[in-house]
Design an enzyme around this catalytic site. Sequence first.
Site, PDB file in Angstrom:
ATOM      1  CG  ASP A 149      -2.728  -8.379   0.680  1.00 32.61           C
ATOM      2  OD1 ASP A 149      -2.016  -8.700   1.656  1.00 32.61           O
ATOM      3  OD2 ASP A 149      -3.753  -7.657   0.783  1.00 32.61           O
ATOM      4  CG  ASP A 178      -4.993  -9.916   3.354  1.00 37.81           C
ATOM      5  OD1 ASP A 178      -4.669 -10.453   2.273  1.00 37.81           O
ATOM      6  OD2 ASP A 178      -4.682  -8.743   3.645  1.00 37.81           O
ATOM      7  CG  HIS A 218      -6.450  -5.257   1.621  1.00 37.73           C
ATOM      8  ND1 HIS A 218      -5.910  -6.145   2.538  1.00 37.73           N
ATOM      9  CD2 HIS A 218      -7.595  -4.785   2.158  1.00 37.73           C
ATOM     10  CE1 HIS A 218      -6.719  -6.201   3.598  1.00 37.73           C
ATOM     11  NE2 HIS A 218      -7.749  -5.387   3.400  1.00 37.73           N
ATOM     12  CG  HIS A 238      -2.002  -1.003   1.191  1.00 38.83           C
ATOM     13  ND1 HIS A 238      -2.861  -1.169   0.135  1.00 38.83           N
ATOM     14  CD2 HIS A 238      -2.328  -1.961   2.101  1.00 38.83           C
ATOM     15  CE1 HIS A 238      -3.692  -2.189   0.389  1.00 38.83           C
ATOM     16  NE2 HIS A 238      -3.374  -2.689   1.579  1.00 38.83           N
TER      17      HIS A 238
HETATM   18 ZN   LIG Z   1      -4.071  -7.093   2.647  1.00 38.96          ZN
END
Ligand SMILES: [Zn+2]
Length: 343
Positions: free
Chosen positions: A162, A249, A164, A125
């Site tokens: 991931d 995740d 996200h 991120h």
């Molecule tokens: Zn994540």
Amino acid sequence: MRPTGYVYDPIYLEHDAPGHPESAGRLRAIVSHLESSGVFGRLDQLLARDATEDDLALVHSRELVAQVKAAAGAGSQLLDPDTYVVARSFDAALRSAGGVLAATDAVLDGDLSRAFSLVRPPGHHATPERAMGFCLFNNVAIAAAHLLERRGLERVAIIDFDVHHGNGTQDAFYADGRVLYFSTHQHPFYPGSGDWRETGDGPGRGATVNVPLPAGCGDEALLAAYREVCAPAVKRFRPQFILVSAGFDAHFADPLAQLRVSTAGYYEIATLLRELSDDLCEGRIVFALEGGYDHTALGWSVQACFDALTGRDFAPDPLGRGPLAPAPDVSALLARIREEHGL
Ligand SMILES: [Zn+2]
């Protein structure tokens, strides 16, 4: 045959905040699982090095580097509502980025066949200008830039599973055709980016491939995204090196997300990526830990990746396939993305 390796350093545990999901306990759980299951015994440990501020500046602004350094120097604080630093965070972040760099160099130089960097803080991120989403510096993006700017490579693929979207990685290379960025992620979800129509810009047009998946999609849909979109995109791109943003995740046991993937699903994805690296770039592949917040799922899922990387069978995990529930049909979405990218 050259060994498969891992990077781990206890300094990664010193970046920690009580009650935060991105805790040192995550990595402790992984290491403890890999020790007790005998996985570490089959691997070579590679020492991490400290990234230099020049390494970080391959991707990040000097202002961001100075900001994180000063914040950690001032003690515990939040850089944004999700992202903490403590006194040791800057040093841990340097060695986290340096851990992926060390693994990448070792694989490129032929000292290891493949590697997994068990690092934190995570990175995907972190944008060129900003730390966010539990991430301080973008470990994988820095390794990709290192391969391009310093090691003479012309094409690097980054695969991000991931749950996200790796907005920071996308931002770093959005207009750079030397990096193929492929991401599967739950959508709509944090951080909000990753629409399939985000495909890159200028010379990077078409080199960003986003597969935003609906909550609840499960192994089958995720694997379809890898077989039907990732594999053809990576084959066409012909990378010389594959880096993997490996977050866990998307696991059904994860408390933060709802993609409902199982440990066996991660084994299948890791196997597919290893095979792509064998076919396209002499097996040169490095995984780097990103998210994943259920400690049991983390240990078994990382083992599944190592088992895939070393050609072992899947070791059935106690969590199993998870609760049975109807999964949304993603075939039309995948077809649209294939069409958008001419795959
Ligand atoms: Zn994540």
